[in-house]
Design a protein around this motif. Structure first.
Motif, PDB file in Angstrom:
ATOM      1  N   GLY A   1       4.438  -6.127  -7.035  1.00 10.20           N
ATOM      2  CA  GLY A   1       3.724  -7.341  -7.395  1.00 10.20           C
ATOM      3  C   GLY A   1       2.486  -7.633  -6.577  1.00 10.20           C
ATOM      4  O   GLY A   1       1.857  -8.702  -6.755  1.00 10.20           O
ATOM      5  N   HIS A   2       2.090  -6.723  -5.687  1.00 11.08           N
ATOM      6  CA  HIS A   2       0.885  -6.942  -4.896  1.00 11.08           C
ATOM      7  C   HIS A   2      -0.370  -6.664  -5.729  1.00 11.08           C
ATOM      8  O   HIS A   2      -0.371  -5.814  -6.616  1.00 11.08           O
ATOM      9  CB  HIS A   2       0.857  -5.999  -3.687  1.00 11.08           C
ATOM     10  CG  HIS A   2       1.848  -6.333  -2.630  1.00 11.08           C
ATOM     11  ND1 HIS A   2       1.572  -6.212  -1.287  1.00 11.08           N
ATOM     12  CD2 HIS A   2       3.132  -6.779  -2.702  1.00 11.08           C
ATOM     13  CE1 HIS A   2       2.625  -6.556  -0.577  1.00 11.08           C
ATOM     14  NE2 HIS A   2       3.600  -6.900  -1.425  1.00 11.08           N
ATOM     15  N   ILE A   3      -1.439  -7.369  -5.416  1.00 12.07           N
ATOM     16  CA  ILE A   3      -2.777  -6.990  -5.860  1.00 12.07           C
ATOM     17  C   ILE A   3      -3.284  -6.005  -4.818  1.00 12.07           C
ATOM     18  O   ILE A   3      -3.544  -6.381  -3.674  1.00 12.07           O
ATOM     19  CB  ILE A   3      -3.718  -8.199  -5.960  1.00 12.07           C
ATOM     20  CG1 ILE A   3      -3.216  -9.184  -7.013  1.00 12.07           C
ATOM     21  CG2 ILE A   3      -5.142  -7.739  -6.276  1.00 12.07           C
ATOM     22  CD1 ILE A   3      -3.993 -10.490  -7.029  1.00 12.07           C
ATOM     23  N   VAL A   4      -3.401  -4.745  -5.188  1.00 13.33           N
ATOM     24  CA  VAL A   4      -3.734  -3.705  -4.221  1.00 13.33           C
ATOM     25  C   VAL A   4      -5.173  -3.233  -4.410  1.00 13.33           C
ATOM     26  O   VAL A   4      -5.569  -2.818  -5.501  1.00 13.33           O
ATOM     27  CB  VAL A   4      -2.776  -2.506  -4.340  1.00 13.33           C
ATOM     28  CG1 VAL A   4      -3.226  -1.369  -3.418  1.00 13.33           C
ATOM     29  CG2 VAL A   4      -1.350  -2.922  -4.007  1.00 13.33           C
ATOM     30  N   TYR A   5      -5.936  -3.302  -3.331  1.00 20.68           N
ATOM     31  CA  TYR A   5      -7.265  -2.698  -3.287  1.00 20.68           C
ATOM     32  C   TYR A   5      -7.098  -1.315  -2.677  1.00 20.68           C
ATOM     33  O   TYR A   5      -6.685  -1.180  -1.514  1.00 20.68           O
ATOM     34  CB  TYR A   5      -8.218  -3.546  -2.454  1.00 20.68           C
ATOM     35  CG  TYR A   5      -8.689  -4.788  -3.182  1.00 20.68           C
ATOM     36  CD1 TYR A   5      -9.882  -4.786  -3.896  1.00 20.68           C
ATOM     37  CD2 TYR A   5      -7.926  -5.944  -3.166  1.00 20.68           C
ATOM     38  CE1 TYR A   5     -10.309  -5.924  -4.573  1.00 20.68           C
ATOM     39  CE2 TYR A   5      -8.337  -7.086  -3.844  1.00 20.68           C
ATOM     40  CZ  TYR A   5      -9.535  -7.067  -4.538  1.00 20.68           C
ATOM     41  OH  TYR A   5      -9.948  -8.191  -5.209  1.00 20.68           O
ATOM     42  N   LEU A   6      -7.404  -0.307  -3.466  1.00 22.40           N
ATOM     43  CA  LEU A   6      -7.221   1.081  -3.070  1.00 22.40           C
ATOM     44  C   LEU A   6      -8.537   1.593  -2.491  1.00 22.40           C
ATOM     45  O   LEU A   6      -9.483   1.858  -3.219  1.00 22.40           O
ATOM     46  CB  LEU A   6      -6.774   1.900  -4.283  1.00 22.40           C
ATOM     47  CG  LEU A   6      -6.332   3.337  -4.093  1.00 22.40           C
ATOM     48  CD1 LEU A   6      -5.365   3.752  -5.201  1.00 22.40           C
ATOM     49  CD2 LEU A   6      -7.524   4.295  -4.076  1.00 22.40           C
ATOM     50  N   GLY A   7      -8.593   1.691  -1.172  1.00 24.21           N
ATOM     51  CA  GLY A   7      -9.817   2.112  -0.506  1.00 24.21           C
ATOM     52  C   GLY A   7      -9.956   3.619  -0.463  1.00 24.21           C
ATOM     53  O   GLY A   7      -8.990   4.336  -0.202  1.00 24.21           O
ATOM     54  N   SER A   8     -11.181   4.093  -0.723  1.00 27.23           N
ATOM     55  CA  SER A   8     -11.454   5.529  -0.623  1.00 27.23           C
ATOM     56  C   SER A   8     -12.938   5.734  -0.365  1.00 27.23           C
ATOM     57  O   SER A   8     -13.773   4.931  -0.773  1.00 27.23           O
ATOM     58  CB  SER A   8     -11.051   6.263  -1.905  1.00 27.23           C
ATOM     59  OG  SER A   8     -11.823   5.823  -3.005  1.00 27.23           O
TER      60      SER A   8
END
Length: 231
Positions: free
Chosen positions: A25-32
């Motif tokens: 249920g997290h809002i995930v910002y996927l950094g790359s």
């Protein structure tokens, strides 16, 4: 909803952690570093792609501005981005080898943590998970019978020892935050040419566990799936 940022998350353990936290249920910002690769990975798990190179100040500051505009606060920061660097031991390691690894694993972690502190402090229950390694454990590396002692990777292992100390210092300075280091275990990823003995999903387990602790959870510790790791 819980807003989470994971650095270096377009593959491996970071990717698996992103997948599980989205499912939780997290809002995930996927950094790359590579935005296109990040977008491909984010689409697979339902995360939001974020261009983030931990070695570049402007990239980090741009990421802060975006999260501030979109979310207003950051609940969970997972400092996962790392490189293995050379496997050279004490007789072959050079200062240049060290600088390259430390730029990502140590300086990059501090750069990101410092930049996002204001957004973390705006959270009601802020958490920081620093992905370390048992290779950074002085106790295990000094035990000649341990697996860790058989991998004399000066640059990588010492960078993770530095991560452990940084974790403790931040935890002491910011008691409102839950800040811990974790050891994913000997995981098969691109970092070690897939030589580990467990899957990326198994390695992500302790990251997810520590990312989801509450405000009464531990801080300033070093953990793996089976419990605490000796410093």
């Amino acid at each position: 909803m819980t807003v989470t940022l994971i650095t270096g998350a377009n593959r491996g353990i970071g990717f698996e952690a992103a997948h599980r936290l989205v499912d939780a249920g997290h809002i995930v910002y996927l950094g790359s570093r590579d935005l296109e690769r990040g977008r491909e990975a984010a689409e697979q798990v339902g995360a939001r792609a974020l261009q983030l190179d931990v070695t570049e100040e402007e990239s980090v500051q741009a990421a802060v501005r975006l999260l501030r505009a979109e979310a207003g606060a950051l609940d969970v920061l997972i400092n996962n981005a790392a490189i293995a660097g050379t496997w050279n031991g004490p007789g072959e390691i050079t200062a240049t080898d060290m600088e390259s690894v430390y730029a990502t694993n140590v300086i990059g972690l501090v750069r990101v943590t410092h930049a996002f502190l204001p957004l973390l402090e705006a959270s009601n229950s802020p958490v920081v998970v620093n992905v370390s390694s048992s290779g950074g454990s002085l106790a295990r590396c000094s035990d000649p019978t341990s697996l860790e002692a058989s991998f004399p990777m000066v640059a990588y292992n010492s960078s993770k020892s530095a991560v452990n100390m940084i974790t403790v210092q931040y935890a002491n300075a910011f008691p409102k935050l839950r800040i811990n280091a974790v050891n994913p275990g000997f995981t098969a990823t691109g970092l070690n040419d897939h030589q580990g003995t467990q899957t990326a999903g198994e390695g992500a387990e302790i990251i997810v566990r520590m990312a989801t602790i509450g405000s009464d959870g531990p801080t300033g510790g070093f953990f793996e799936v089976d419990g605490s790791v000796p410093w």
